[in-house]
Motif scaffolding. Sequence first.
Motif, PDB file in Angstrom:
ATOM      1  N   VAL A 169       6.667 -33.918   4.154  1.00  0.00           N
ATOM      2  CA  VAL A 169       6.593 -35.014   3.188  1.00  0.00           C
ATOM      3  C   VAL A 169       7.869 -35.843   3.337  1.00  0.00           C
ATOM      4  O   VAL A 169       8.785 -35.484   4.082  1.00  0.00           O
ATOM      5  N   LYS A 170       7.930 -36.935   2.610  1.00  0.00           N
ATOM      6  CA  LYS A 170       9.132 -37.769   2.639  1.00  0.00           C
ATOM      7  C   LYS A 170      10.339 -36.974   2.111  1.00  0.00           C
ATOM      8  O   LYS A 170      10.202 -36.117   1.241  1.00  0.00           O
ATOM      9  N   ALA A 173      10.899 -36.429  -1.640  1.00  0.00           N
ATOM     10  CA  ALA A 173       9.767 -35.960  -2.451  1.00  0.00           C
ATOM     11  C   ALA A 173      10.232 -34.875  -3.426  1.00  0.00           C
ATOM     12  O   ALA A 173      11.187 -34.143  -3.146  1.00  0.00           O
ATOM     13  N   PHE A 181       3.826 -28.239  -4.200  1.00  0.00           N
ATOM     14  CA  PHE A 181       3.018 -29.435  -3.962  1.00  0.00           C
ATOM     15  C   PHE A 181       1.565 -29.215  -4.375  1.00  0.00           C
ATOM     16  O   PHE A 181       0.953 -30.076  -5.029  1.00  0.00           O
ATOM     17  N   TYR A 192      -2.924 -37.662  -4.422  1.00  0.00           N
ATOM     18  CA  TYR A 192      -2.136 -37.551  -3.194  1.00  0.00           C
ATOM     19  C   TYR A 192      -3.025 -37.681  -1.953  1.00  0.00           C
ATOM     20  O   TYR A 192      -4.243 -37.505  -2.023  1.00  0.00           O
ATOM     21  N   ILE A 233       4.271 -41.881   6.129  1.00  0.00           N
ATOM     22  CA  ILE A 233       4.954 -40.960   5.213  1.00  0.00           C
ATOM     23  C   ILE A 233       6.316 -41.537   4.825  1.00  0.00           C
ATOM     24  O   ILE A 233       6.685 -41.601   3.646  1.00  0.00           O
ATOM     25  N   THR A 238       1.495 -42.750   2.329  1.00  0.00           N
ATOM     26  CA  THR A 238       0.724 -41.517   2.215  1.00  0.00           C
ATOM     27  C   THR A 238       1.684 -40.390   1.834  1.00  0.00           C
ATOM     28  O   THR A 238       2.909 -40.548   1.929  1.00  0.00           O
ATOM     29  N   THR A 239       1.126 -39.242   1.433  1.00  0.00           N
ATOM     30  CA  THR A 239       1.969 -38.180   0.871  1.00  0.00           C
ATOM     31  C   THR A 239       2.495 -37.204   1.910  1.00  0.00           C
ATOM     32  O   THR A 239       3.688 -36.871   1.910  1.00  0.00           O
ATOM     33  N   PHE A 240       1.624 -36.716   2.787  1.00  0.00           N
ATOM     34  CA  PHE A 240       2.056 -35.697   3.739  1.00  0.00           C
ATOM     35  C   PHE A 240       1.262 -35.785   5.032  1.00  0.00           C
ATOM     36  O   PHE A 240       0.206 -36.424   5.096  1.00  0.00           O
ATOM     37  N   THR A 241       1.775 -35.134   6.057  1.00  0.00           N
ATOM     38  CA  THR A 241       1.047 -35.003   7.308  1.00  0.00           C
ATOM     39  C   THR A 241       1.373 -33.644   7.916  1.00  0.00           C
ATOM     40  O   THR A 241       2.191 -32.877   7.389  1.00  0.00           O
ATOM     41  N   LEU A 257      12.536 -36.495   6.493  1.00  0.00           N
ATOM     42  CA  LEU A 257      11.339 -35.712   6.200  1.00  0.00           C
ATOM     43  C   LEU A 257      11.746 -34.359   5.633  1.00  0.00           C
ATOM     44  O   LEU A 257      12.820 -33.837   5.953  1.00  0.00           O
TER      45      LEU A 257
END
Length: 359
Positions: A169-170, A173, A181, A192, A233, A238-241, A257
């Motif tokens: 995530v960023k 966050a 999360f 999210y 991100i 967007t929230t996560f990858t 990150l």
Amino acid sequence: PAAVSPGWPQRPGPSNNARSPRRPPQQGGGRRENRGGPMRTLRIILVLSLFCLDVMGAAGPALALDYPNKPITVIGCYPAGGDSDMIARLWAQFAEQKLGQPVLVVNKVGGGGITGTAFAAAAKPDGYTLYLAQAGPVMLTPNVAKTSYSFKSFDYFSRISVGNCALVVKGDAPWNTLTEFLAAAKAAPGKYSFASPGGATWLSFAMRQLIQDAKVDIKQVEFQGISLAIPSILGGHTTFTFAFPQNYVTQAKAGQLKILAIGEKSKEFPEAKSFEEQGFPGSYYGWAGLAVPKGTPEAIQQKLSEVTREITRDPAFIEKALNMGATPSYVDKAAWQPMLEQQNTALQSLLESLHFQKK
């Protein structure tokens, strides 16, 4: 008179007045006696069978001793310079020294990995055509597209490395773990979003599995590759990858990150908890390994596996692999094949639950 071959009786010809001696009539309708009968025939067959088995049993070790006696080709299904290509060429470099023959990496690209994988599956199973296997082409693709091969077209004899994938995530966050999360996601259904690096990628399906197992409502936003998902991100869109090390390590070290879960415990990020530690066991990491077409002699597979074990323990190999973002992780066929079969079955179940149809 004509010469007669020794050991053969002379048949009386037209000019020979001697009469052939008359044979007494044989009993049983004139048929010759079969000495020993069926039992004698059975004994002969049994002896020959045991002899053949003995020869075949000795052929395996002998074959391994003679192997290889010519160059070996490793088929890669992705372009040169990519993650899988780099680990294949690194293995080939060290394998040449141990096998005493050239080991060539040939990239046969196209169809998202289908072209090279199909070529390798159809190759002669003699140990001279190897295949750098990855989850996408051998598991995911045959389940979502029509291919000339399947997961069962190969014997998977050695895992070489894992790519320690992470859910990120960023950096600013509010959560520090996946558990935190998911608790927030359950409290706010649909709030999210997951930045998918491609709808038909292994990374995407791994996250779909996680979302399904966690029973949370999370939106999925499709991107054409992880190189576009990461900026979304960082930009807060967007929230996560879910990404391979090559795509998150630099930003994670810089604090841009934050890792909420990682495939396997990492010395590089010791504070990051694994998926399993947070209640989600499974293969949340990318892997690369070596396979051969089904039917390749076991003795050859065993020899290649032993060579791979030695390579993955070589400090020089380990250093170079880590520098390219891959973690050496040897697993032999006896342990690895069942792991892959379990992963493939889980993926098939996920696809069925998503009502995913082959195209």
